[in-house]
Write an enzyme that holds these catalytic residues in place. Structure first.
Site, PDB file in Angstrom:
ATOM      1  N   ASP A  31       0.851  -1.195   0.000  1.00  0.00           N
ATOM      2  CA  ASP A  31       0.000   0.000   0.000  1.00  0.00           C
ATOM      3  C   ASP A  31       0.888   1.247   0.000  1.00  0.00           C
ATOM      4  OD1 ASP A  31      -3.228   0.512   1.031  1.00  0.00           O
ATOM      5  OD2 ASP A  31      -1.813   2.198   1.092  1.00  0.00           O
ATOM      6  N   ASN A  87     -12.880  -3.434   2.855  1.00  0.00           N
ATOM      7  CA  ASN A  87     -13.823  -2.324   2.994  1.00  0.00           C
ATOM      8  C   ASN A  87     -14.781  -2.375   1.805  1.00  0.00           C
ATOM      9  OD1 ASN A  87     -12.511  -1.302   5.309  1.00  0.00           O
ATOM     10  ND2 ASN A  87     -11.039  -0.179   4.045  1.00  0.00           N
ATOM     11  N   GLY A  93     -15.365   2.921   4.246  1.00  0.00           N
ATOM     12  CA  GLY A  93     -13.988   3.345   4.029  1.00  0.00           C
ATOM     13  C   GLY A  93     -13.410   2.948   2.687  1.00  0.00           C
ATOM     14  N   HIS A 100     -10.394  -5.225  -3.256  1.00  0.00           N
ATOM     15  CA  HIS A 100      -9.064  -5.496  -2.712  1.00  0.00           C
ATOM     16  C   HIS A 100      -9.165  -5.975  -1.275  1.00  0.00           C
ATOM     17  CE1 HIS A 100     -10.075  -1.223  -2.247  1.00  0.00           C
ATOM     18  NE2 HIS A 100      -9.431  -1.258  -1.081  1.00  0.00           N
ATOM     19  N   HIS A 102      -7.042  -5.941   2.179  1.00  0.00           N
ATOM     20  CA  HIS A 102      -5.909  -5.357   2.901  1.00  0.00           C
ATOM     21  C   HIS A 102      -5.285  -6.433   3.776  1.00  0.00           C
ATOM     22  CE1 HIS A 102      -6.935  -0.930   2.433  1.00  0.00           C
ATOM     23  NE2 HIS A 102      -8.127  -1.440   2.218  1.00  0.00           N
TER      24      HIS A 102
HETATM   25  P1  AMP Z   1      -9.785   1.372   0.551  1.00  0.00           P
HETATM   26  O1  AMP Z   1      -9.843   2.665   1.311  1.00  0.00           O
HETATM   27  O2  AMP Z   1     -10.223   0.171   1.338  1.00  0.00           O
HETATM   28  O3  AMP Z   1     -10.499   1.477  -0.782  1.00  0.00           O
HETATM   29  O4  AMP Z   1      -8.259   1.106   0.260  1.00  0.00           O
HETATM   30  C1  AMP Z   1      -7.601   1.646  -0.837  1.00  0.00           C
HETATM   31  C2  AMP Z   1      -6.135   1.599  -0.522  1.00  0.00           C
HETATM   32  O5  AMP Z   1      -5.426   1.788  -1.719  1.00  0.00           O
HETATM   33  C3  AMP Z   1      -5.666   2.668   0.458  1.00  0.00           C
HETATM   34  O6  AMP Z   1      -5.083   2.050   1.599  1.00  0.00           O
HETATM   35  C4  AMP Z   1      -4.654   3.466  -0.352  1.00  0.00           C
HETATM   36  O7  AMP Z   1      -3.557   3.907   0.415  1.00  0.00           O
HETATM   37  C5  AMP Z   1      -4.246   2.460  -1.407  1.00  0.00           C
HETATM   38  N1  AMP Z   1      -3.749   3.024  -2.647  1.00  0.00           N
HETATM   39  C6  AMP Z   1      -4.322   3.992  -3.403  1.00  0.00           C
HETATM   40  N2  AMP Z   1      -3.583   4.232  -4.499  1.00  0.00           N
HETATM   41  C7  AMP Z   1      -2.528   3.390  -4.439  1.00  0.00           C
HETATM   42  C8  AMP Z   1      -1.408   3.147  -5.291  1.00  0.00           C
HETATM   43  N3  AMP Z   1      -1.213   3.832  -6.442  1.00  0.00           N
HETATM   44  N4  AMP Z   1      -0.508   2.215  -4.924  1.00  0.00           N
HETATM   45  C9  AMP Z   1      -0.676   1.514  -3.778  1.00  0.00           C
HETATM   46  N5  AMP Z   1      -1.732   1.676  -2.940  1.00  0.00           N
HETATM   47  C10 AMP Z   1      -2.641   2.610  -3.262  1.00  0.00           C
END
Ligand code: AMP
Length: 114
Positions: A31, A87, A93, A100, A102
């Protein structure tokens, strides 16, 4: 593939990511804004917006994503304690609308989450 999706662009290599696993169905990467010493994301190559958009036929894929989380927890040295989070929906969130998982670990986790 969805043209405006940042995770689809990570899958096809258009934008960079620190990838830690790739196979025919899933990709995992660190992340960009980690919430724990280890924070990885496991995604399907295929664009699925959220868990709500997965179908019964995606059961094996969802299982593979969980098992990839377990394998990565082992590889990244957090198998003694880690958290898997999905999420689903903005109010929970979700900010990137490509399904995805986490994987978080390397620090004490409390419950319930905020
Ligand atoms: P969510 O809030 O559950 O949709 O998680 C999305 C996640 O994607 C967040 O933890 C962000 O920090 C991560 N994220 C967004 N853009 C990128 C990226 N380009 N590379 C890696 N992680 C990302």
């Amino acid at each position: 593939m969805s043209a405006d999706c940042i995770f689809c662009k990570i899958v096809d290599g258009t934008i960079p990511a620190k990838k830690i696993h790739e196979d025919g169905e899933i990709v995992a990467f660190h992340d960009v804004n980690p919430q724990a010493p280890v924070h990885a994301l496991i995604i399907p190559r295929r664009h699925i917006e959220s868990l709500n958009d997965a179908s019964a036929g995606d059961g094996a894929l969802l299982g593979r994503m969980l098992l990839a989380g377990r394998e990565l927890a082992d590889r990244l040295g957090i198998s003694a304690g880690y958290r898997i989070v999905v999420n689903s929906g903005a109010s929970a969130g979700q900010s990137v609308f490509h399904l995805h998982v986490h994987l978080l670990g390397g620090r004490l986790m409390r419950w319930p989450p905020g």
